[in-house]
Motif scaffolding. Structure first.
Motif, mmCIF file in Angstrom:
data_model
loop_
_atom_site.group_PDB
_atom_site.id
_atom_site.type_symbol
_atom_site.label_atom_id
_atom_site.label_comp_id
_atom_site.label_asym_id
_atom_site.label_seq_id
_atom_site.Cartn_x
_atom_site.Cartn_y
_atom_site.Cartn_z
ATOM 1 N N ILE A 79 0.852 -1.191 0.000
ATOM 2 C CA ILE A 79 0.000 0.000 0.000
ATOM 3 C C ILE A 79 0.892 1.247 0.000
ATOM 4 O O ILE A 79 1.649 1.466 0.955
ATOM 5 N N PRO A 80 0.853 2.089 -1.030
ATOM 6 C CA PRO A 80 1.669 3.315 -1.012
ATOM 7 C C PRO A 80 1.311 4.186 0.188
ATOM 8 O O PRO A 80 0.130 4.381 0.493
ATOM 9 N N LYS A 103 3.564 15.623 0.918
ATOM 10 C CA LYS A 103 2.359 16.433 1.000
ATOM 11 C C LYS A 103 1.341 15.896 0.004
ATOM 12 O O LYS A 103 1.592 15.864 -1.205
ATOM 13 N N LEU A 104 0.204 15.440 0.509
ATOM 14 C CA LEU A 104 -0.832 14.843 -0.327
ATOM 15 C C LEU A 104 -2.012 15.796 -0.487
ATOM 16 O O LEU A 104 -2.239 16.669 0.345
ATOM 17 N N GLU A 105 -2.764 15.586 -1.558
ATOM 18 C CA GLU A 105 -4.049 16.256 -1.732
ATOM 19 C C GLU A 105 -5.102 15.322 -1.151
ATOM 20 O O GLU A 105 -5.544 14.368 -1.798
ATOM 21 N N MET A 106 -5.475 15.563 0.117
ATOM 22 C CA MET A 106 -6.303 14.607 0.847
ATOM 23 C C MET A 106 -7.737 14.581 0.325
ATOM 24 O O MET A 106 -8.317 15.614 -0.017
ATOM 25 N N PHE A 107 -8.302 13.380 0.270
ATOM 26 C CA PHE A 107 -9.699 13.226 -0.112
ATOM 27 C C PHE A 107 -10.586 13.527 1.102
ATOM 28 O O PHE A 107 -10.242 13.140 2.230
ATOM 29 N N PRO A 216 0.623 14.420 -5.563
ATOM 30 C CA PRO A 216 0.640 15.324 -6.715
ATOM 31 C C PRO A 216 1.698 14.963 -7.749
ATOM 32 O O PRO A 216 1.531 15.242 -8.935
ATOM 33 N N ALA A 217 2.783 14.333 -7.301
ATOM 34 C CA ALA A 217 3.876 14.009 -8.218
ATOM 35 C C ALA A 217 3.551 12.806 -9.098
ATOM 36 O O ALA A 217 3.919 12.767 -10.274
ATOM 37 N N THR A 218 2.843 11.818 -8.543
ATOM 38 C CA THR A 218 2.582 10.576 -9.276
ATOM 39 C C THR A 218 1.121 10.350 -9.624
ATOM 40 O O THR A 218 0.807 9.524 -10.484
ATOM 41 N N GLY A 219 0.235 11.058 -8.912
ATOM 42 C CA GLY A 219 -1.193 10.843 -9.090
ATOM 43 C C GLY A 219 -1.723 9.629 -8.368
ATOM 44 O O GLY A 219 -2.919 9.330 -8.435
#
Length: 302
Positions: A79-80, A103-107, A216-219
């Motif tokens: 799991i990433p 840093k993630l774009e959180m759902f 954001p870097a990998t989607g």
């Protein structure tokens, strides 16, 4: 919060700028701007109950949550996840209870897997025989096992308010059908793996909440925040498990029990701030967190 005890305001950390404090965690970005690709996540010793952050803290809770999350991330290599480092680059003042993360774009979805019926799921079931719109068989009781486990998402609420259970269809409308299916699949994969690991150690994982964001870097859909701690999951002692009643758990049970007892003098529906916890409640709660860590990892907490 000082650099060691988790109380008060967030500490000043060299090279990092504080940007947010949640119920338990403080979030920092590299000093000089908020657009960096990494964040520092610091777990404090704060404890919350009934949507209040209490004045009392639980010693070592921040370290336990961080170290247990790191252990679980290692158990879930497929799991990433968002962790970059829990050692190199972490300020000494928060060593052991902080992680440098992508840093993630959180759902805006709380992803919950339930393998047993209890809590808010039980309350909904008592009214409608459903959980988050999913029909369940008649005759279930508090603690009944759900086979297979079910995905029961909720919408994130503002701090101080309850998260709202939502249907899978509402999740699809919020994040899109493809992402919703990814969230459901990953959440149930995590639960299935963790349930087996915990059961081998004499512990039942009744349910768990995880959060995901987009890298954001990998989607890629990526696991963030904490994972499989007593703050985000219900762990029960398998030797004491008996359906039909509330199960003893490795979390805030002593805190909740005392706050709702006559001894506290507090009415949870009054809107008043809860009182400070007695020393024995603090100590017994700490012991449960430590026991959860040691039984799950097989390592002594030091």
């Amino acid at each position: 919060m000082s650099g060691t005890d988790g109380t008060g305001s967030a500490p000043e950390l060299p090279g990092w700028q504080h940007v947010y404090s949640g119920k338990v965690r403080d979030l920092y970005v590299p000093a000089g701007g908020n657009d960096a690709d990494r964040v520092l996540v610091v777990a404090s010793d704060r404890i919350s109950a009934y949507d209040h952050v209490l004045a009392s803290t639980i010693p070592d809770k921040g370290r336990i949550l961080t170290q247990l999350s790191l252990w679980w991330f290692d158990q879930l290599p497929e799991i990433p996840n968002h962790v970059i480092s829990a050692a190199e680059g972490v300020p000494e003042a928060v060593a052991g209870r902080a992680m440098i993360c992508r840093k993630l774009e959180m759902f805006p979805i709380e992803c919950i897997a339930r393998g047993y019926l209890t809590g808010s799921g039980l309350a909904e079931y008592a009214v409608s025989r459903t959980v988050c719109g999913l029909p369940l068989p008649d005759g279930l009781v508090d603690g009944s096992r759900l086979e297979p486990a079910v995905f029961t998402p909720s919408a994130k609420a503002e701090q101080g308010e309850h998260d709202e259970n939502i249907t899978y269809e509402a999740t699809e409308k919020t994040v899109g059908a493809e992402t919703a299916e990814q969230l459901r699949s990953l959440t149930l994969q995590i639960y299935t793996r963790a349930e087996a690991v915990a059961r081998d150690r004499g512990i039942i994982l009744a349910d768990t909440k995880v959060e995901f964001g987009k890298d954001p870097a990998t989607g890629a859909v990526t696991l963030g925040d904490e994972v499989l701690t007593p703050d985000s999951s219900r762990f029960w002692d398998a030797a004491l498990y008996a359906p039909g009643k509330a199960q003893p758990s490795f979390d805030k049970q002593y805190v909740r029990d005392w706050l709702t007892s006559p001894a506290s003098g507090w009415d949870r529906h009054s809107g008043a701030v809860p009182p400070a916890l007695p020393a024995d409640v603090v100590e017994r709660t700490r012991e449960r967190y430590v026991e959860a860590y040691e039984r799950l990892t097989g390592e002594q907490f030091v």
